[in-house]
Each structure stands twice: as structure tokens, then as C-alpha cells.
Scaffold this motif. Sequence first.
Motif, mmCIF file in Angstrom:
data_model
loop_
_atom_site.group_PDB
_atom_site.id
_atom_site.type_symbol
_atom_site.label_atom_id
_atom_site.label_comp_id
_atom_site.label_asym_id
_atom_site.label_seq_id
_atom_site.Cartn_x
_atom_site.Cartn_y
_atom_site.Cartn_z
ATOM 1 N N LYS A 1 41.119 50.586 46.360
ATOM 2 C CA LYS A 1 41.345 49.891 45.095
ATOM 3 C C LYS A 1 41.807 48.455 45.382
ATOM 4 C CE LYS A 1 43.367 52.354 41.962
ATOM 5 N NZ LYS A 1 44.393 53.064 41.152
ATOM 6 N N ILE A 2 41.243 47.517 44.612
ATOM 7 C CA ILE A 2 41.676 46.114 44.663
ATOM 8 C C ILE A 2 42.027 45.699 43.242
ATOM 9 C CG2 ILE A 2 41.006 43.720 45.099
ATOM 10 C CD1 ILE A 2 39.059 44.730 47.219
ATOM 11 N N LYS A 3 43.236 45.156 43.081
ATOM 12 C CA LYS A 3 43.648 44.648 41.775
ATOM 13 C C LYS A 3 43.967 43.152 41.884
ATOM 14 C CE LYS A 3 46.103 48.963 40.684
ATOM 15 N NZ LYS A 3 47.319 49.522 40.062
ATOM 16 N N PHE A 4 43.727 42.433 40.808
ATOM 17 C CA PHE A 4 44.161 41.042 40.680
ATOM 18 C C PHE A 4 45.259 41.000 39.625
ATOM 19 C CE2 PHE A 4 39.993 38.613 41.897
ATOM 20 C CZ PHE A 4 40.024 39.201 43.144
ATOM 21 N N TYR A 5 46.288 40.190 39.922
ATOM 22 C CA TYR A 5 47.351 39.975 38.944
ATOM 23 C C TYR A 5 47.651 38.488 38.865
ATOM 24 C CZ TYR A 5 51.970 39.709 36.829
ATOM 25 O OH TYR A 5 53.022 39.372 36.030
ATOM 26 N N ASP A 6 47.710 37.972 37.640
ATOM 27 C CA ASP A 6 48.034 36.564 37.423
ATOM 28 C C ASP A 6 48.594 36.440 36.021
ATOM 29 O OD1 ASP A 6 47.864 33.609 37.242
ATOM 30 O OD2 ASP A 6 46.565 33.792 38.997
ATOM 31 N N ASN A 7 49.439 35.439 35.793
ATOM 32 C CA ASN A 7 49.944 35.224 34.433
ATOM 33 C C ASN A 7 49.064 34.264 33.643
ATOM 34 O OD1 ASN A 7 50.629 32.812 35.622
ATOM 35 N ND2 ASN A 7 52.846 33.085 35.456
ATOM 36 N N ASP A 8 47.997 33.742 34.277
ATOM 37 C CA ASP A 8 47.041 32.870 33.608
ATOM 38 C C ASP A 8 45.727 33.649 33.479
ATOM 39 O OD1 ASP A 8 45.092 30.980 32.903
ATOM 40 O OD2 ASP A 8 46.119 29.366 33.954
ATOM 41 N N GLU A 9 45.546 34.302 32.330
ATOM 42 C CA GLU A 9 44.402 35.195 32.144
ATOM 43 C C GLU A 9 43.074 34.448 32.215
ATOM 44 O OE1 GLU A 9 43.038 38.835 29.169
ATOM 45 O OE2 GLU A 9 44.540 37.380 28.504
ATOM 46 N N GLU A 10 43.015 33.276 31.606
ATOM 47 C CA GLU A 10 41.766 32.519 31.558
ATOM 48 C C GLU A 10 41.317 32.095 32.954
ATOM 49 O OE1 GLU A 10 39.977 28.441 29.458
ATOM 50 O OE2 GLU A 10 42.021 29.115 29.034
ATOM 51 N N ARG A 11 42.245 31.563 33.731
ATOM 52 C CA ARG A 11 41.919 31.132 35.089
ATOM 53 C C ARG A 11 41.524 32.332 35.961
ATOM 54 N NH1 ARG A 11 43.511 26.536 38.418
ATOM 55 N NH2 ARG A 11 43.609 27.136 40.608
ATOM 56 N N GLN A 12 42.288 33.410 35.851
ATOM 57 C CA GLN A 12 41.995 34.584 36.668
ATOM 58 C C GLN A 12 40.626 35.166 36.330
ATOM 59 O OE1 GLN A 12 44.677 37.952 38.224
ATOM 60 N NE2 GLN A 12 44.041 38.710 36.216
ATOM 61 N N LYS A 13 40.238 35.134 35.059
ATOM 62 C CA LYS A 13 38.971 35.747 34.646
ATOM 63 C C LYS A 13 37.782 35.093 35.346
ATOM 64 C CE LYS A 13 36.122 36.834 30.612
ATOM 65 N NZ LYS A 13 35.599 38.038 31.262
ATOM 66 N N ILE A 14 37.823 33.777 35.535
ATOM 67 C CA ILE A 14 36.727 33.077 36.213
ATOM 68 C C ILE A 14 36.542 33.641 37.617
ATOM 69 C CG2 ILE A 14 35.956 30.853 37.128
ATOM 70 C CD1 ILE A 14 37.561 29.537 34.828
ATOM 71 N N VAL A 15 37.658 33.782 38.338
ATOM 72 C CA VAL A 15 37.605 34.285 39.715
ATOM 73 C C VAL A 15 37.299 35.779 39.730
ATOM 74 C CG1 VAL A 15 38.943 34.592 41.834
ATOM 75 C CG2 VAL A 15 39.204 32.496 40.492
ATOM 76 N N ALA A 16 37.932 36.528 38.828
ATOM 77 C CA ALA A 16 37.796 37.988 38.827
ATOM 78 C C ALA A 16 36.380 38.433 38.482
ATOM 79 C CB ALA A 16 38.791 38.605 37.853
ATOM 80 N N ASP A 17 35.746 37.765 37.527
ATOM 81 C CA ASP A 17 34.383 38.150 37.149
ATOM 82 C C ASP A 17 33.439 38.037 38.345
ATOM 83 O OD1 ASP A 17 35.151 38.694 34.585
ATOM 84 O OD2 ASP A 17 34.322 36.869 33.700
ATOM 85 N N ALA A 18 33.585 36.959 39.112
ATOM 86 C CA ALA A 18 32.735 36.761 40.291
ATOM 87 C C ALA A 18 33.075 37.781 41.377
ATOM 88 C CB ALA A 18 32.897 35.344 40.824
ATOM 89 N N CYS A 19 34.360 37.994 41.617
ATOM 90 C CA CYS A 19 34.772 38.922 42.680
ATOM 91 C C CYS A 19 34.382 40.361 42.353
ATOM 92 C CB CYS A 19 36.280 38.804 42.922
ATOM 93 S SG CYS A 19 36.752 37.262 43.731
ATOM 94 N N GLU A 20 34.390 40.712 41.068
ATOM 95 C CA GLU A 20 33.967 42.061 40.682
ATOM 96 C C GLU A 20 32.498 42.281 41.043
ATOM 97 O OE1 GLU A 20 34.390 45.120 36.926
ATOM 98 O OE2 GLU A 20 34.443 42.959 36.537
ATOM 99 N N ILE A 21 31.672 41.270 40.814
ATOM 100 C CA ILE A 21 30.251 41.358 41.168
ATOM 101 C C ILE A 21 30.089 41.493 42.681
ATOM 102 C CG2 ILE A 21 28.084 40.048 41.227
ATOM 103 C CD1 ILE A 21 28.982 38.906 38.434
#
Length: 445
Positions: A34-54
Amino acid sequence: MQKSSIVIAGGGSTYTPGIILMLLEHLDRFPLRKIKFYDNDEERQKIVADACEIIIKKQCPEIEFIATTDPETAFTDVDFVMAHIRVGKYKMRELDEKIPMKYGVVGQETCGPGGIAYGMRSIAGVIELIDYMEKYSPDAWLLNYSNPAAIVAEATRRLRPNSKILNICDMPISIENNMVEILGYEKRSDIVTSYYGLNHFGWWNDVRCAKTGKDLMPQLREYVRENGYLVQSDIEEAKQHGDNSWNETYRMAKDIYVVDPETLPNTYLKYYLLSDTVVEHTDPEYTRANQVMDTREKEVFEACLAIKEKDDFEGNELMMDEHASYIVDLATALKFNTYARMLLIVENNGIIENFDPTAMVEVPCLVTANGPEPLSVGKIPRFQKGLMEEQVAVEKLVVDAWEEGSYQKLWQAISLSKTVPSITVAKKILDDLYEVNKEYWPELK
């Protein structure tokens, strides 16, 4: 082999995609469930997380992926918290660099007044991560590579003395990778190094061949005397990415080296021992933060958005952060009791015989499932000891100031920094820094 669950705290960082690629590359020795991302800036994290999920789904679909801003979701059922947070983001780093430069003082994110300002912001953020981990996954380890590591380490030593946190830095590892290239070896495990100091403030006093025990210091000294740590691969990478700033830092090691040719210096010592030269060659209107925002930050986010748009990782611009394999080395050693030899920031407690036992020093350790076993350094020379005593006093005063809300202690810390010429200049810098950091620092009295 038992698989681990991790959370990357700082999921929106521009370094996160490179770390994900690196983790996926090393699944043979550090398998993940399991890999989780945690950040208090949802918008910024989403850009990185969407790519990393792919990327994760394409390369290793059996790994579960979660990106969240909820601490309970993030920190429940994890074995390791990998923390690289930047409180205030690059906007505040830019101020850390530019405000001291107004007064002719080094502007840098971890050294001098800028590092002190960043430290005052980072303490609460890292303490918060520890508390979340201990609440939701009390058996986990927090691997902290958030800056400024020296101040963070002193704060966690004092404020969370029994917590399972290890502070580590990639700069000595990057330099050792260059040493390997200089010496004609293939990998960092081909050499065994001895090093001592504080974070971003240390020296190598021995480098040997891992197989034969041959003393490699004479060969390194000869090279560094002429070239610093600059190697051909760095030159080629700079041409590719248009960024020569690190090359200049590696090159300047030769100018620091001459003051003590018996040792090899950490490159960050240039900010303390050659501060006038650094200031002279820095554009106060366009500092390193501006360079990063205009290059790395822009390029990484554009690459992440392109991956999301295409729903495909092929032909992307993201690069594996191979030098960050030290994170895997550390997690693997803790998980599988490998006794890997690594540089960590630990409480001195006699490791350096003639130095403050409560100082957080950066020294070689053997890493076991129970944590680090530091290797004895013995006594260090007067020159290094004097510099380190001044710098560790700065770090301790910063944590005093944060704990006590003390303007006076923070003024003393900035005044004591080797980068600052006088208490008058220190006060001007402090007042300017305090004005822009009121959202992040404790109230000072």
C-alpha cells in the motif's frame, strides 16, 4: 518477503513522483502492499497523485493507492511515514532567501537566517506528523527528510524524545555518489566512508575501498583540490536540464577544502566559510527558489498533468529519483534488520568524545530493526569542533525560541550564525522575517 504499507507526507511535493518511480524500481528488496499520499494542500496533491496513481497501476497494479488530506485515513495501517514536507511552500522559501540578501547576508533555505526561519515553520509540522503516526500506527517509523533537518532533529529530540523517528539527509549521499565516479567505482557500497558533523555541516575524514580496505583519501584529495566534487555526469545533466547551480556548488568544494586539506567538506559549508563569495554571486532578485519554481516545479506539474490527460505513462518527462534510494536503504534496514551502514542524525551521547553529548550529530550508523547503532568517531580537531559548537548553539537557540516564544532567543540565534556580521543586522533580518512568518511561527515576546 513481508510487504510494507507506507505514507508519503508531502504528497504534493515535486519530489514525490521521482520517489514513487524509485520505490517501484526497488520492490525486489522493499516490497509494498500500500502507498498513501498525505498533504494539507488537496489541490496541489491531486496533480501529483493523479499521475502517480496511473504510474502505480501500470507498473504494479497490486499495490493499493490512496491520496488523502485526512490524517486518520493516511496514518492508519502504515509501517513507515516518509516525510518531506515544506511548510509555507516555495513562496516562503523565496522570502527566506531574499530577506537576508537585502542586508548582504546569505539567503539559503537551510543555512543562516533563511534556515532558521524555515526551521521555525517546520517544527510544528513534523511534530504533528509524529503525533498522527503514534495515534494511528504506534509501531511505525517516521523517516524524516524534511528540512532543515538539523533544527527538526533537535526539536524532535527535545519534544518527542521517545518517538520512532529517524532524520536523514541526501546531501552526503549525493557527494558520495560523486566520489564513486571520481574513484572509478560502480556503486556507493564499493566504498566505506567515515564522516562527522552536523546536518549540512560536516566532513569526511576517511574513505576506503570496501573490498580491500585501501585508503582512497589521497586520490580524492588530489581530485577535489583541482575540481571540487564536480564530475562529468553532473556536467552532462546540467546541459540537459539547463541548471548549472549545483555544478557551481560542487566546484566550490575545492575552495572550502583548502582550509583543512586533511578532510573533505560537505558542500553546504560554502555558506558559512565563503559567505561573502556566495552573496557576491547571488542575484538578490532571482534566487534559487525562483529557479526551482521556473524549472523543476513547472516541469514536474506539467508532466503530471500530461500523464493524467493521456491516462498513460509512456514518453513522460518524469525521472526516477535514484539518489533517493537511501530512503529504501533505511526502510529495508529497519524492516529486515540488515545492519546497513548509513549516515544518520542522532544524539551525540559520546559518539564524538569532545563534543556536546546532547547535540544532534550526523555520523555513520548501523541500522537494525531496533533503530540505529551509531559508530564511535572519537575526538575531532579544534577547527571543526569550534565551528560545530557555534552552529549547534544556533540550532538549540532556535528550538528554545520556538518553545518559549522568545524573540530574544531567536535574535541570539541569528546573531550567532556565522553568516551574519552583527547583532544589528541580525535584528533587522529577524524583524523582516517575523513580519512575513506570523502565520507559521509561534507568537514572539
